[in-house]
Design an enzyme around this catalytic site. Structure first.
Site, PDB file in Angstrom:
ATOM      1  N   HIS A   1      -0.745   9.689  12.241  1.00 15.99           N
ATOM      2  CA  HIS A   1       0.458   9.639  13.069  1.00 15.99           C
ATOM      3  C   HIS A   1       0.170   8.767  14.295  1.00 15.99           C
ATOM      4  O   HIS A   1       0.072   7.559  14.201  1.00 15.99           O
ATOM      5  CB  HIS A   1       0.868  11.069  13.454  1.00 15.99           C
ATOM      6  CG  HIS A   1       2.222  11.186  14.067  1.00 15.99           C
ATOM      7  ND1 HIS A   1       3.119  10.153  14.132  1.00 15.99           N
ATOM      8  CD2 HIS A   1       2.846  12.243  14.660  1.00 15.99           C
ATOM      9  CE1 HIS A   1       4.224  10.564  14.722  1.00 15.99           C
ATOM     10  NE2 HIS A   1       4.091  11.828  15.058  1.00 15.99           N
TER      11      HIS A   1
ATOM     12  N   HIS B   1       5.109   2.782   5.826  1.00  9.13           N
ATOM     13  CA  HIS B   1       5.659   3.827   6.686  1.00  9.13           C
ATOM     14  C   HIS B   1       6.290   4.888   5.805  1.00  9.13           C
ATOM     15  O   HIS B   1       6.811   4.592   4.717  1.00  9.13           O
ATOM     16  CB  HIS B   1       6.707   3.236   7.645  1.00  9.13           C
ATOM     17  CG  HIS B   1       7.048   4.127   8.795  1.00  9.13           C
ATOM     18  ND1 HIS B   1       7.983   5.118   8.693  1.00  9.13           N
ATOM     19  CD2 HIS B   1       6.562   4.183  10.058  1.00  9.13           C
ATOM     20  CE1 HIS B   1       8.084   5.746   9.850  1.00  9.13           C
ATOM     21  NE2 HIS B   1       7.221   5.210  10.694  1.00  9.13           N
TER      22      HIS B   1
ATOM     23  N   ASP C   1       2.463  -0.008  14.433  1.00 15.66           N
ATOM     24  CA  ASP C   1       1.092   0.181  14.896  1.00 15.66           C
ATOM     25  C   ASP C   1       0.221  -1.062  14.712  1.00 15.66           C
ATOM     26  O   ASP C   1      -0.841  -1.161  15.323  1.00 15.66           O
ATOM     27  CB  ASP C   1       0.437   1.351  14.147  1.00 15.66           C
ATOM     28  CG  ASP C   1       1.166   2.660  14.388  1.00 15.66           C
ATOM     29  OD1 ASP C   1       1.360   2.997  15.565  1.00 15.66           O
ATOM     30  OD2 ASP C   1       1.551   3.325  13.411  1.00 15.66           O
TER      31      ASP C   1
END
Length: 500
Positions: A301, A340, A396
């Site tokens: 996460h 994702h 990210d």
């Protein structure tokens, strides 16, 4: 002949389900393309069927819906954030994330998430003043943060600090001040609720900066006056007593503010679900936010951007990308920053972050890992293995490179995710509390029990070496305690030395 009201072929907003075990049929209403899971409880058996069902299957209580990891279960009705993973769409209260990132600020978007509309000038002035007023923390918090080991992970410090904040707001703790202090339909309850929100949003940047400076052995810095949210955060992290004229570079402050905006909320993710699960017990919001912070800590996460940097460091250079790609295909290496749980085509935030990266690198110079990152991105986007699995760069992938070139330690990256996400957590928590006491139901997921049925206790002497409970079954991994190696203690070592 036209359709009549009683025509069974006329479309209806319902799902007709037949239980082939009994032949019983039930109509389940469809609302907003969802069905209530409790409706399946109508499909029950009078008793367990011999040889097919166990008492532990609870067939008399009705059919349960098994959904491992909440892959297709909606747990709340929300008006905050909308995501279309197929189309790569992210909207807050209806506003596309692209527009907010281009025209808004983090605190303005925070107001939008919390209260449903973009603020007027007067509303924004009130909100921002309250948030920045609550950036100060009790002086005892400095002792709490300073008590951690110098090499503690900053997320461990932040998680504990959020929980500790609750001790300084007893009037905001339902366990002390009353169960309905937030859910009561009164103006006093609303004011108390919003005050805790101001506190948590304001103090999160201060606690994060304290965690950063503690690990460097530097004194904590008091929040400044007259600066914006991200700017104040950078000030508390970097101020070196240069004087009151010190201000973080505006390009860096703007970049961080936009990054905060992009991370402010993302619907019902793991950490938000953790906040609401804990919040459904009517605990204080500080404990709920601490639970969300703990969930965000995980490398699957909030720790993903940290994992991206470690991956790029391990790859080493663009020349090593092809070999790394092959290792990923053989499942010998993990590809971080791609794919994702929700987005299957593209993460809309990733394109915005690439633009932020360009602005930052123009000021600081590019990160040495950028060439490796771009080579990895290009190779993955052209490879049928990743294309078929819809593995595209996510939020990210580039955020870690920006944080790294700005000088943030790698293990501090999840903190830079947690600070803005506090807003999203609180927006969903506030929405839950405003539903009222009767509507706030404690989250209590069901399970499908697959363990042993009822059996009788056997005394230790009668169990034998392998255990009567095991019988002839093969021992499963994890079915008994692991043998942990303990280093020889100094006392035992000295005693042995004295005998030599």
């Amino acid at each position: 002949m036209g359709l009549t009201l009683d025509d069974p072929h006329k479309p209806r907003d319902s799902l007709t389900v037949t239980d082939n075990r009994t032949g019983k049929t039930v109509d389940i209403p469809i609302s907003r393309n969802s069905v209530p899971a409790t409706a399946f409880k109508k499909l029950s058996l009078a008793k367990a069927r011999e040889g097919q069902d166990r008492p532990e299957d609870e067939v008399e209580s009705g059919l349960r819906v098994f959904d491992a990891g909440y892959q297709n279960t909606a747990v709340v009705q929300s008006a905050i954030t909308f995501i279309d993973g197929e189309a790569g769409v992210l909207r807050h209260r209806g506003y596309p994330i692209e527009q907010l990132a281009d025209k808004s600020t983090f605190l303005e978007t925070a107001y939008l998430l919390l209260y449903g509309e973009l603020p007027t000038s007067a509303q924004y002035k009130l909100f921002s003043r309250e948030v920045m007023h609550h950036t100060f923390v009790h002086r005892d918090m400095a002792d709490i943060v300073a008590s951690f080991r110098f090499d503690s992970h900053p997320m461990a410090i932040l998680t504990a600090s959020f929980a500790a904040l609750g001790a300084y707001s007893p009037e905001g703790n339902p366990a002390l001040a009353g169960q309905k202090i937030y859910t009561a339909p009164t103006d006093a309850a609303l004011r108390l609720l919003d005050k805790q929100i101001f506190r948590l949003i304001g103090k999160s940047i201060t606690l994060a900066a304290m965690a950063y400076r503690m690990r460097q052995g530097r004194q904590f810095v008091a929040p400044p006056a007259g600066m914006g949210y991200a700017e104040s955060f950078l000030y508390m992290m970097d101020h070196l007593n240069e004087g009151s004229e010190y201000r973080p570079h505006p390009t860096i402050a703007k970049a961080l503010d936009t990054l905060f905006l992009l991370h402010a909320d993302h619907e019902m993710n793991a950490s938000c679900a953790a906040v609401l699960q804990v919040g459904s017990t009517l605990v204080d919001p500080y404990s709920a936010v601490s639970a969300g912070c703990a969930a965000l800590y995980g490398p699957s996460h909030g720790g993903a951007n940290e994992a991206v940097i470690r991956m790029l460091v391990d790859i080493g250079s663009p020349d090593n990308v092809p070999a790394f790609i092959e290792r990923v295909k053989r499942k010998e290496a993990v590809l971080s920053g791609f794919g994702h749980r929700v987005y299957v085509a593209t993460d809309p935030r990733s394109k915005i972050i690439q633009k932020i990266a360009e602005d930052v690198f123009a000021l600081t110079g590019k990160d040495p890992l950028l060439d490796t990152a771009l080579a990895l991105r290009d190779a993955a986007l052209k490879d049928s293995y990743f294309i078929s699995r819809r593995l595209y760069p996510n939020v990210d992938f580039f955020s870690g490179l920006i944080y790294r070139v700005l000088g943030f330690p790698t293990d501090f990256f999840p903190v830079l995710f947690a600070v803005p996400r506090v807003v999203g957590w609180l927006a969903h928590w506030r929405q839950m509390m405003l539903a009222g006491t009767a509507a706030v139901k404690i989250w209590r997921p069901r399970q499908v029990y697959v363990g042993e049925g009822e059996r009788n206790y056997v005394g230790m002497k009668e169990r034998g070496e392998e255990g009567a409970q095991q019988g002839k079954k093969k021992k499963e991994r994890g079915s008994e305690p692991s043998k942990v190696h303990h280093p020889t203690s100094t006392r035992v070592f000295l005693a042995r030395e004295s005998k030599l």
